[in-house]
Scaffold this motif. Structure first.
Motif, mmCIF file in Angstrom:
data_model
loop_
_atom_site.group_PDB
_atom_site.id
_atom_site.type_symbol
_atom_site.label_atom_id
_atom_site.label_comp_id
_atom_site.label_asym_id
_atom_site.label_seq_id
_atom_site.Cartn_x
_atom_site.Cartn_y
_atom_site.Cartn_z
ATOM 1 N N THR A 1 0.815 -1.215 0.000
ATOM 2 C CA THR A 1 0.000 0.000 0.000
ATOM 3 C C THR A 1 0.845 1.259 0.000
ATOM 4 O OG1 THR A 1 -0.090 0.118 2.414
ATOM 5 C CG2 THR A 1 -1.773 -1.217 1.312
ATOM 6 N N SER A 2 2.101 1.129 0.394
ATOM 7 C CA SER A 2 2.998 2.268 0.426
ATOM 8 C C SER A 2 4.410 1.747 0.268
ATOM 9 C CB SER A 2 2.845 3.052 1.729
ATOM 10 O OG SER A 2 3.547 4.274 1.675
ATOM 11 N N LEU A 3 5.300 2.562 -0.280
ATOM 12 C CA LEU A 3 6.664 2.109 -0.543
ATOM 13 C C LEU A 3 7.611 3.288 -0.470
ATOM 14 C CD1 LEU A 3 7.794 -0.351 -3.316
ATOM 15 C CD2 LEU A 3 8.969 1.833 -3.046
ATOM 16 N N TYR A 4 8.730 3.067 0.210
ATOM 17 C CA TYR A 4 9.779 4.073 0.310
ATOM 18 C C TYR A 4 11.086 3.450 -0.180
ATOM 19 C CZ TYR A 4 6.384 6.391 3.285
ATOM 20 O OH TYR A 4 5.234 6.981 3.760
ATOM 21 N N ALA A 5 11.800 4.167 -1.031
ATOM 22 C CA ALA A 5 13.062 3.686 -1.577
ATOM 23 C C ALA A 5 14.136 4.740 -1.366
ATOM 24 C CB ALA A 5 12.918 3.368 -3.067
ATOM 25 N N GLY A 6 15.383 4.266 -1.192
ATOM 26 C CA GLY A 6 16.497 5.184 -1.013
ATOM 27 C C GLY A 6 17.402 4.740 0.111
ATOM 28 N N PRO A 7 18.121 5.670 0.763
ATOM 29 C CA PRO A 7 18.987 5.319 1.894
ATOM 30 C C PRO A 7 18.172 4.665 3.012
ATOM 31 C CG PRO A 7 19.448 7.548 1.117
ATOM 32 C CD PRO A 7 18.207 7.103 0.428
ATOM 33 N N PHE A 8 18.718 3.631 3.638
ATOM 34 C CA PHE A 8 17.907 2.827 4.549
ATOM 35 C C PHE A 8 17.414 3.612 5.751
ATOM 36 C CE2 PHE A 8 22.229 1.976 6.202
ATOM 37 C CZ PHE A 8 22.059 2.165 7.553
ATOM 38 N N ARG A 9 18.187 4.562 6.250
ATOM 39 C CA ARG A 9 17.692 5.358 7.374
ATOM 40 C C ARG A 9 16.465 6.172 6.987
ATOM 41 N NH1 ARG A 9 23.031 5.155 9.012
ATOM 42 N NH2 ARG A 9 23.349 4.852 11.274
ATOM 43 N N ASP A 10 16.484 6.731 5.778
ATOM 44 C CA ASP A 10 15.350 7.532 5.311
ATOM 45 C C ASP A 10 14.113 6.681 5.099
ATOM 46 O OD1 ASP A 10 17.067 9.695 5.342
ATOM 47 O OD2 ASP A 10 17.410 9.709 3.180
ATOM 48 N N THR A 11 14.278 5.510 4.479
ATOM 49 C CA THR A 11 13.105 4.659 4.220
ATOM 50 C C THR A 11 12.531 4.126 5.530
ATOM 51 O OG1 THR A 11 14.400 2.607 3.942
ATOM 52 C CG2 THR A 11 14.051 3.983 1.987
ATOM 53 N N HIS A 12 13.403 3.759 6.464
ATOM 54 C CA HIS A 12 12.936 3.212 7.738
ATOM 55 C C HIS A 12 12.196 4.271 8.550
ATOM 56 C CE1 HIS A 12 14.041 0.243 11.229
ATOM 57 N NE2 HIS A 12 12.787 0.153 10.864
ATOM 58 N N ARG A 13 12.754 5.467 8.601
ATOM 59 C CA ARG A 13 12.134 6.547 9.361
ATOM 60 C C ARG A 13 10.769 6.907 8.773
ATOM 61 N NH1 ARG A 13 15.692 9.927 8.473
ATOM 62 N NH2 ARG A 13 17.074 9.310 10.175
ATOM 63 N N ALA A 14 10.711 7.066 7.458
ATOM 64 C CA ALA A 14 9.441 7.435 6.821
ATOM 65 C C ALA A 14 8.413 6.314 6.946
ATOM 66 C CB ALA A 14 9.684 7.771 5.344
ATOM 67 N N GLY A 15 8.855 5.074 6.750
ATOM 68 C CA GLY A 15 7.934 3.958 6.830
ATOM 69 C C GLY A 15 7.405 3.727 8.233
ATOM 70 N N ALA A 16 8.273 3.886 9.238
ATOM 71 C CA ALA A 16 7.831 3.709 10.622
ATOM 72 C C ALA A 16 6.874 4.819 11.035
ATOM 73 C CB ALA A 16 9.039 3.670 11.557
ATOM 74 N N GLU A 17 7.129 6.033 10.558
ATOM 75 C CA GLU A 17 6.218 7.131 10.878
ATOM 76 C C GLU A 17 4.824 6.844 10.318
ATOM 77 O OE1 GLU A 17 4.746 10.354 12.601
ATOM 78 O OE2 GLU A 17 6.787 9.623 12.889
ATOM 79 N N GLU A 18 4.760 6.374 9.091
ATOM 80 C CA GLU A 18 3.460 5.996 8.532
ATOM 81 C C GLU A 18 2.919 4.753 9.232
ATOM 82 O OE1 GLU A 18 1.328 4.671 4.318
ATOM 83 O OE2 GLU A 18 3.378 5.470 4.292
ATOM 84 N N GLY A 19 3.829 3.843 9.604
ATOM 85 C CA GLY A 19 3.419 2.588 10.226
ATOM 86 C C GLY A 19 2.733 2.768 11.562
ATOM 87 N N ARG A 20 3.031 3.857 12.279
ATOM 88 C CA ARG A 20 2.380 4.089 13.574
ATOM 89 C C ARG A 20 0.866 4.082 13.427
ATOM 90 N NH1 ARG A 20 6.481 6.309 17.048
ATOM 91 N NH2 ARG A 20 8.176 7.264 15.855
ATOM 92 N N GLU A 21 0.380 4.696 12.368
ATOM 93 C CA GLU A 21 -1.067 4.721 12.127
ATOM 94 C C GLU A 21 -1.509 3.521 11.307
ATOM 95 O OE1 GLU A 21 -4.927 6.202 12.554
ATOM 96 O OE2 GLU A 21 -3.058 6.725 13.569
ATOM 97 N N HIS A 22 -0.717 3.164 10.324
ATOM 98 C CA HIS A 22 -1.071 2.082 9.408
ATOM 99 C C HIS A 22 -1.331 0.777 10.152
ATOM 100 C CE1 HIS A 22 -0.787 0.186 5.324
ATOM 101 N NE2 HIS A 22 -0.453 -0.874 6.047
ATOM 102 N N TYR A 23 -0.462 0.424 11.106
ATOM 103 C CA TYR A 23 -0.568 -0.840 11.831
ATOM 104 C C TYR A 23 -1.119 -0.673 13.250
ATOM 105 C CZ TYR A 23 2.484 -2.674 8.133
ATOM 106 O OH TYR A 23 3.019 -3.043 6.924
ATOM 107 N N GLY A 24 -1.453 0.545 13.641
ATOM 108 C CA GLY A 24 -1.833 0.811 15.021
ATOM 109 C C GLY A 24 -3.289 0.490 15.323
ATOM 110 N N ILE A 25 -3.506 -0.427 16.256
ATOM 111 C CA ILE A 25 -4.850 -0.739 16.754
ATOM 112 C C ILE A 25 -5.141 0.191 17.926
ATOM 113 C CG2 ILE A 25 -6.261 -2.512 17.877
ATOM 114 C CD1 ILE A 25 -4.515 -4.605 16.478
#
Length: 417
Positions: free
Chosen positions: A249-273
């Motif tokens: 549903t979403s994808l981040y590419a590039g330096p691993f710190r940038d992708t991890h930070r952006a993905g986790a920020e979205e993940g807080r809501e995306h996976y949050g019950i």
């Protein structure tokens, strides 16, 4: 009867399973908003790979390189790598790299090796038939990459380190240790040597409050992963977020710190019950990581009423069984990996935290619960009607029931979040 649908058998039929409950029970469907998002189209996936969130494009990185390694996550993760890898390969070929200059490496960590049936599920037929695919071996053929600031000796897959272009493909989900998986976790433990993996897991005991589900900020284990990613020279990462059908549903590419930070920020809501507790019964489904189903019990404990009076139901439908784990699981009657503790019937923690544990496993085996308890401390059945009969016997009147859609990739938000 009340009905709730849950996702099932990601790497097989990938279908919905319907659960039924008596009308007299209060039943809540605990899920997260990202699970209902639609998947990206192929064009959207290509565009996000070609337009990284930071740093140069993959095509620019690949120009002039001699050898490329593409590390990808294994069958304990829901990433549909075959939807991503063709566009990664396109970028490498546009930069002038030939087929025999590129190889794929399973990021197994301390999990068992996989065969080509699984490789075809994960990568697709074309890649398996046209590119070399290697299992990672944590016991040999690793080279020293350095030492993290906390002293973890980092030994990394030799094939990966022999390449001058180093790429990773994986997913971001809530993770019981590093907060959110993704980033350089594909390096440590993904393609690390067994002693490095053991030392990495030792960090669990250094500061337990700085690890845990959804705990991304100031996470000591995430910091170890990032340090190892630097030492190993991971240059480009693709991190995906997944819905209830295993689609990106979403994808981040590039330096691993940038992708991890952006993905986790979205993940807080995306996976949050949303925070919810006090239930008599917690039904926790294992879907995205069905062959690591025991990790979902943590969400069950959060949802159940305190005091050990609730009943947990774990749905563990993994025909292949639970993944072999050289660090955490049993390898004999009373011994196992470095972080395994033998389980004795009647002497585990379960009775202190819940009234009963019911496992619904269509393909059960005697070692499937060795991470958490002795098999005889749980009630194992094969079908939902059997589960329901047991529950109705224990709760003939009213009951509050939580159904957690996927306790292996979702997490429960803190109160008020």
């Amino acid at each position: 009867m009340k009905k709730i649908s849950i996702p099932s058998r990601l790497w097989y039929e990938n279908e919905e399973r319907e659960l039924t409950f008596p009308d007299r029970w209060e039943v809540d469907n605990l899920t997260s908003p990202g699970f209902e998002r639609p998947g990206l189209s192929p064009d959207e996936i290509r565009d996000r790979i070609d337009r990284p969130v930071g740093g140069p494009t993959l095509e620019d990185l690949a120009r002039g390189k001699r050898q490329a390694a593409i590390v990808f996550d294994d069958m304990t993760r829901p990433t549909p790598v075959k939807d991503v890898a063709p566009f990664v390969l396109d970028a490498l070929h546009r930069a002038g790299m030939e087929r025999d200059q590129i190889r794929f490496i399973w990021a197994l960590g301390s999990h068992g090796a996989y065969d080509m049936i699984n490789a075809r599920k994960k990568l697709g037929d074309h890649i398996v038939e046209n590119y070399a695919v290697y299992n990672h071996d944590p016991f040999q053929n690793t080279v020293r990459a350095g030492r993290t600031p906390t002293g973890v000796e980092v030994w990394i897959n030799r094939e990966f380190m022999n390449c001058d272009l180093r790429i990773g493909i994986g997913c971001i989900t809530a993770h019981v240790h590093v907060g959110f998986g993704g980033g350089a976790k594909i390096v440590l433990p993904g393609i690390a040597g067994i002693e490095s993996i053991n030392q990495f897991h030792n960090q669990l005991y250094r500061a337990p409050g700085r690890t845990g589900l959804g705990n991304f900020d100031d996470n000591i284990m995430r910091a170890e992963c990032a340090a190892a990613g630097d030492l190993a020279g991971l240059q480009f990462k693709v991190d995906c977020l997944i819905n209830r059908r295993g689609e990106i549903t979403s994808l981040y590419a590039g330096p691993f710190r940038d992708t991890h930070r952006a993905g986790a920020e979205e993940g807080r809501e995306h996976y949050g019950i949303p925070h919810a507790t006090g239930y008599d019964i917690a039904v926790c489904n294992a879907y995205g990581k069905a062959n690591e189903s025991a990790i979902s019990l943590l969400l069950s404990l959060m949802a159940l009423k305190p005091g050990g009076s609730g009943t947990a139901v774990l749905i563990a439908d993994a025909p292949e069984g639970q993944v072999p784990h050289y660090v955490m699981r049993a390898w004999g009657t009373d011994y196992g990996g470095r972080h395994f503790e033998p389980k004795i019937a009647g002497q585990g923690f379960l009775r202190a935290v819940m009234k009963r544990l019911i496992i619904m496993a269509p393909f059960p085996d005697r070692t499937m619960l060795d991470l958490v308890c002795h098999i005889d401390d749980a009630t194992v059945v094969k079908t939902w009607p059997e589960v329901l009969a047991l529950l109705e016997g224990e709760y003939p009147g009213e009951a509050r029931v939580a159904v957690i859609q996927d306790g292996t990739v979702q997490y429960m938000k803190p109160p008020g979040a």
